[in-house]
Enzyme design. Sequence first.
Site, PDB file in Angstrom:
ATOM      1  N   TYR A 430       0.816  -1.215   0.000  1.00 47.74           N
ATOM      2  CA  TYR A 430       0.000   0.000   0.000  1.00 47.74           C
ATOM      3  C   TYR A 430       0.851   1.268   0.000  1.00 47.74           C
ATOM      4  CZ  TYR A 430      -0.169  -0.508   5.239  1.00 47.74           C
ATOM      5  OH  TYR A 430       0.096  -0.659   6.566  1.00 47.74           O
ATOM      6  N   GLU A 431       0.193   2.368  -0.360  1.00 51.84           N
ATOM      7  CA  GLU A 431       0.843   3.653  -0.633  1.00 51.84           C
ATOM      8  C   GLU A 431       1.833   3.538  -1.794  1.00 51.84           C
ATOM      9  OE1 GLU A 431      -0.755   5.774   0.729  1.00 51.84           O
ATOM     10  OE2 GLU A 431      -1.577   4.624   2.380  1.00 51.84           O
ATOM     11  N   GLY A 432       1.549   2.622  -2.711  1.00 52.80           N
ATOM     12  CA  GLY A 432       2.400   2.419  -3.871  1.00 52.80           C
ATOM     13  C   GLY A 432       3.295   1.216  -3.683  1.00 52.80           C
TER      14      GLY A 432
END
Length: 569
Positions: A430-432
């Site tokens: 998550y968050e890339g």
Amino acid sequence: MTANIPYVPPVADYAFLYGEAFGRDIVATASDGALTAEDAALIIAGAGEFAAEVLAPLDASGDSTGAQLRDGRVHLPDGFAEAYQALVEAGWVTATAPASAGGDGLPASVGAGLGEIWNASNAAFALCWMLSSGAIHALDAAASEELRETYLTKLVSGEWTGTMNLTEPDAGTDLGAIRTTATARDDGSWSISGQKIFITWGDHDVAENIVHLVLARTPGAPEGAKGLSLFVAPRTLVNADGSLGERNRVETVAIEHKLGIHASPTCVLSYEDATGYLVGELHGGLASMFVMMNSARVGMGHQATGISDRAHQGAASYGAGRLQGRVLDRPAGASIAEHPDVRRILGSMSSQVFAMRALSVFVGDLFDRSDNGEDVLRLAELFVPILKGWASEEALRVTSDGIQVYGGMGFIEETGAAQHYRDARIVPIYEGTTAAQANDLIGRKVLRDRGATVAELFSEIEQTTAVLKDAPLAERLSRALDAARRATDAVLGFADSPRDAYAVGVPYLMLLGTLAGGWMHALVVVAVAAHETPTETDAARLTDAGFYAAHHLPRVHALAETVVAGEIV
């Protein structure tokens, strides 16, 4: 069992990092003398005490119970609401909020320590704090005075929490594919319709309101990411006098059943003619949201560090108390921690955790120095994808090694070791994803300036090796630096064949992260060398530095070979 081992905050490490490791009192520099390293260490000690007493006892029970969706509302495990209110009353939400937003404005280097501590004690709980912090920074950067007064003040006080609404069923990392719509109303508000998925802490019962920051597309907007705008859409609407009104048309459709972080409610949210308010410029949503995304990405480095440290603490405690088998060249009754390979594993975990911790503080210090006018913003931004990508990937190695120390017992949920591994597995995603971080690193940070910022980093590392002179770590770090330069030259040489550059983006990111970890340990060796009378703690830090140099830095050479090869599949 790990689940019952008290959490011990790394106060001494932070005192050392703030006051000595980087050759100066970085906290005093960041705060113009208003705070010192000693003050910051006291803050970390206070946070650690709170985390150990309030948050850590809820970690295992929260994992086993998880968040529950009943009658359209999310309910957190027992104790979470009380813990959140205690966090707010103690001022920990306000502490790291920028002074420009009405917060205490603690330096980012101190925020790194707090981020590790919250995540080490209870990663699922910490995500609420982290998302609110990101929302605060985004609104502080772009919100109108009216939105600041109505929403930002409540976020800074901790009365309300914040979320980031990006992902949709057909738009994950590709934000340009977002289809949630926002249509202007006559009263200045906007009607928002669409569905968002994977919304961390998207609904809960620990605070009276939630401030959703939503990316949406307006009628006639340009295609792709350039057509996105950012909106505030509260869970509960706010009346003109500031009191809460009726529920906004935001429905929690489901919560995801996940591999880990079970107590963190990951929600599917449906917006049906929900009321929202524009943040910043029309079609400027991605730029505004990147403030929150970068905050979250740095926060993932802190989360990776915290979970890794908790895994190491549990494994070290278990290893010290477990007796099994005759230990080579040790007296009878020696614990498994004295077996050569267990010592290797624990040394690997310890040296990696410290490298993550030090790099988190260093990156925070870079942003602090940038805020104070130093020309280091490019270097700070270079490290955002490196810290997020490298630390999160290494957290999987550390938490897996923790299970290995336990042997078969590590595979049993009751020990708690498995929870750390499960919780850590989402951090590289998550968050890339790590690939998204690598694409950012390659495209925006290396190719764009033809490697100038990376060269600046290499120059700083070289200065440290010169100070170390004949120390064994200096020789290994110097050779790793040569390999990193060779890999960087290869990446720059792929400018005419970008598939080659992006195909080796993740190995290159891991190379720079591993190299930076070695640099952090080298700075420790320099700082310890200045001590007239080395302490037992100094000896342990030197051991960690030597281990990292011998066991982790050599990976730079292998990664360099991969980078130079380019795309071969």
